[in-house]
Write an enzyme that holds these catalytic residues in place. Structure first.
Site, PDB file in Angstrom:
ATOM      1  N   ASP A  14      -9.958   1.520  -3.840  1.00 34.15           N
ATOM      2  CA  ASP A  14      -8.942   1.495  -2.773  1.00 34.15           C
ATOM      3  C   ASP A  14      -8.096   2.768  -2.851  1.00 34.15           C
ATOM      4  O   ASP A  14      -8.633   3.859  -2.662  1.00 34.15           O
ATOM      5  CB  ASP A  14      -8.142   0.185  -2.898  1.00 34.15           C
TER       6      ASP A  14
ATOM      7  N   GLU B   3       0.847  -1.213   0.000  1.00 42.26           N
ATOM      8  CA  GLU B   3       0.000   0.000   0.000  1.00 42.26           C
ATOM      9  C   GLU B   3       0.869   1.243   0.000  1.00 42.26           C
ATOM     10  O   GLU B   3       2.076   1.170   0.176  1.00 42.26           O
ATOM     11  CB  GLU B   3      -0.889   0.025   1.265  1.00 42.26           C
TER      12      GLU B   3
ATOM     13  N   GLU C 158      -9.448  -5.922  10.069  1.00 44.39           N
ATOM     14  CA  GLU C 158     -10.224  -6.889   9.282  1.00 44.39           C
ATOM     15  C   GLU C 158     -10.003  -8.312   9.803  1.00 44.39           C
ATOM     16  O   GLU C 158      -8.894  -8.654  10.230  1.00 44.39           O
ATOM     17  CB  GLU C 158      -9.788  -6.827   7.813  1.00 44.39           C
TER      18      GLU C 158
ATOM     19  N   ASN D   6      -9.897   5.066   2.850  1.00 45.06           N
ATOM     20  CA  ASN D   6      -8.929   4.698   1.824  1.00 45.06           C
ATOM     21  C   ASN D   6      -8.441   5.891   1.019  1.00 45.06           C
ATOM     22  O   ASN D   6      -8.174   6.935   1.606  1.00 45.06           O
ATOM     23  CB  ASN D   6      -9.497   3.544   0.977  1.00 45.06           C
TER      24      ASN D   6
ATOM     25  N   ASN E 161      -5.581   3.436   8.225  1.00 48.14           N
ATOM     26  CA  ASN E 161      -5.434   2.874   6.881  1.00 48.14           C
ATOM     27  C   ASN E 161      -4.754   3.941   6.017  1.00 48.14           C
ATOM     28  O   ASN E 161      -3.849   4.609   6.484  1.00 48.14           O
ATOM     29  CB  ASN E 161      -6.781   2.374   6.357  1.00 48.14           C
TER      30      ASN E 161
ATOM     31  N   ARG F 214      -7.243   0.504  13.524  1.00 44.93           N
ATOM     32  CA  ARG F 214      -5.915   0.932  13.068  1.00 44.93           C
ATOM     33  C   ARG F 214      -6.110   1.967  11.976  1.00 44.93           C
ATOM     34  O   ARG F 214      -7.182   2.081  11.385  1.00 44.93           O
ATOM     35  CB  ARG F 214      -5.110  -0.249  12.517  1.00 44.93           C
TER      36      ARG F 214
HETATM   37  O1  LIG Z   1      -5.237  -1.667   1.855  1.00 45.59           O
HETATM   38  C1  LIG Z   1      -6.259  -1.259   2.355  1.00 45.59           C
HETATM   39  O2  LIG Z   1      -6.766  -0.206   2.101  1.00 45.59           O
HETATM   40  C2  LIG Z   1      -6.899  -2.151   3.370  1.00 45.59           C
HETATM   41  O3  LIG Z   1      -6.115  -2.075   4.509  1.00 45.59           O
HETATM   42  C3  LIG Z   1      -6.917  -3.547   2.803  1.00 45.59           C
HETATM   43  O4  LIG Z   1      -7.204  -4.477   3.753  1.00 45.59           O
HETATM   44  C4  LIG Z   1      -7.764  -3.721   1.576  1.00 45.59           C
HETATM   45  O5  LIG Z   1      -7.456  -2.773   0.618  1.00 45.59           O
HETATM   46  C5  LIG Z   1      -9.242  -3.829   1.804  1.00 45.59           C
HETATM   47  O6  LIG Z   1      -9.547  -5.042   2.388  1.00 45.59           O
HETATM   48  C6  LIG Z   1     -10.044  -3.717   0.538  1.00 45.59           C
HETATM   49  O7  LIG Z   1     -11.098  -2.910   0.722  1.00 45.59           O
HETATM   50 ZN   LIG Z   2      -5.990   1.095   0.692  1.00 43.86          ZN
END
Ligand SMILES: O=C(O)[C@H](O)[C@@H](O)[C@H](O)[C@H](O)CO
Ligand SMILES: [Zn+2]
Length: 299
Positions: free
Chosen positions: A204, A18, A121, A154, A103, A101
């Site tokens: 995402d 990521e 998750e 996201n 993201n 947490r």
């Molecule tokens: O990377 C992220 O943004 C989340 O932490 C991931 O776990 C996945 O992308 C998500 O499950 C998809 O929606």
């Molecule tokens: Zn993401």
């Protein structure tokens, strides 16, 4: 027409890659592997990777003015020292939510570090809903909260004139826009600019290009899509040889290349055999459009 080329430049086997960020000064790509608690830096010239392992899931990384980096680690905004591998907390959020947490996160054009939270998750996209919030860390290290009730906070970015903030809460299957006040960091007037189609799956990470169009990585969709935020139309689809594409950024010479991260977690053994590059870093060239440099955190 330009000819698009897609190449896996690094087989890193990220569980959940990521937050790709181009660091021009070192010709490197920074990224994280969230559950592996790692921040990685891939030198595009030597092709070597360095990594720093932290003590909690690290969900985003950003450049810091004056050197070093900042990262979201667990529920903390941290300063990251690459030389001694230390992470020092600058601020903490969601202290009443033990299962949360951070993201995705990104720095705004004024140097504030925006990042949102989510419940941890149990499987990809399976989690207790409405637990997340969106925050930003100001240069003086105080934190502002924008809203709560977020499922999976996201992708985020700002329009080229800095007047619009774009944001994705993944489980809304929508790319949203807000009016943005760069001076105060305030957001208002939320609206949806694009709803994902079924085969595009889960929105995402996201980035903007020099034409003000948005690029969104589609988790489980194996693609990045280019959107016109003014018309709400999809302009382009670029498919990748991996299904769990998580985020994208521009980098390389003049920001003419796109880098895409992806995940291995949630794939079954058969899928992993078919997609051995899952969890790697992909480079897309020939898109015919460039990106903009990332903004550094100014605190
Ligand atoms: O990377 C992220 O943004 C989340 O932490 C991931 O776990 C996945 O992308 C998500 O499950 C998809 O929606
Ligand atoms: Zn993401």
């Amino acid at each position: 027409m330009s000819s698009i080329k897609i190449e896996c430049v690094l087989r890193e086997n990220c569980r959940c890659g990521e937050s790709p960020v181009w660091e021009e000064a070192s010709s490197s790509l920074l990224f994280v592997d969230i559950p592996a608690k790692k921040v990685c830096r891939w030198d595009s010239l030597s092709k070597r990777v360095q990594q720093v392992t932290l003590d909690a899931p690290v969900s985003s990384v950003a450049l810091r003015q004056g050197g070093g980096y900042v990262a979201t680690v667990g529920t903390k905004f941290c300063a990251l020292n690459w030389e001694d591998h230390s992470a020092v907390a600058l601020a903490s959020v969601d202290e009443d939510k033990r299962n949360n947490r951070f993201n995705d996160g990104k720095v705004d054009p004024a140097g504030r570090y925006f990042a949102g939270t989510m419940a941890e998750e149990t499987a990809p996209a399976v989690l207790e809903r409405h637990q997340g919030s969106l925050y930003s860390l100001f240069p003086d290290h105080h934190v502002e909260k924008y809203f709560d009730q977020v499922d999976i906070s996201n992708g985020l970015d700002w329009s080229l004139d800095h007047k619009i903030f774009y944001y994705i809460d993944s489980l809304s299957y929508s790319v949203d826009a807000f009016d943005y006040d760069l001076h105060t960091g305030k957001i208002s007037n939320r609206r949806s600019i694009y709803k994902l189609e079924k085969e595009e799956q889960i929105p995402d990470g996201m980035c903007i290009d020099v034409e003000g169009k948005l690029w969104v990585a589609c988790y489980n969709g194996g693609r990045v899509i280019r959107l016109d935020p003014e018309t709400g139309k999809r302009l382009q689809t670029v498919k990748l040889p991996v299904v769990k594409t998580t985020s994208c950024c521009f980098g390389g010479k003049d920001y003419s290349e796109m880098y895409v991260t992806c995940a291995r977690d949630g794939m079954d053994p058969e899928g992993l055999l078919q997609q051995p590059e899952a969890g790697g870093i992909f480079k897309i060239t020939g898109l015919g459009v460039k990106g903009i440099p990332p903004y550094p955190y100014v605190g």
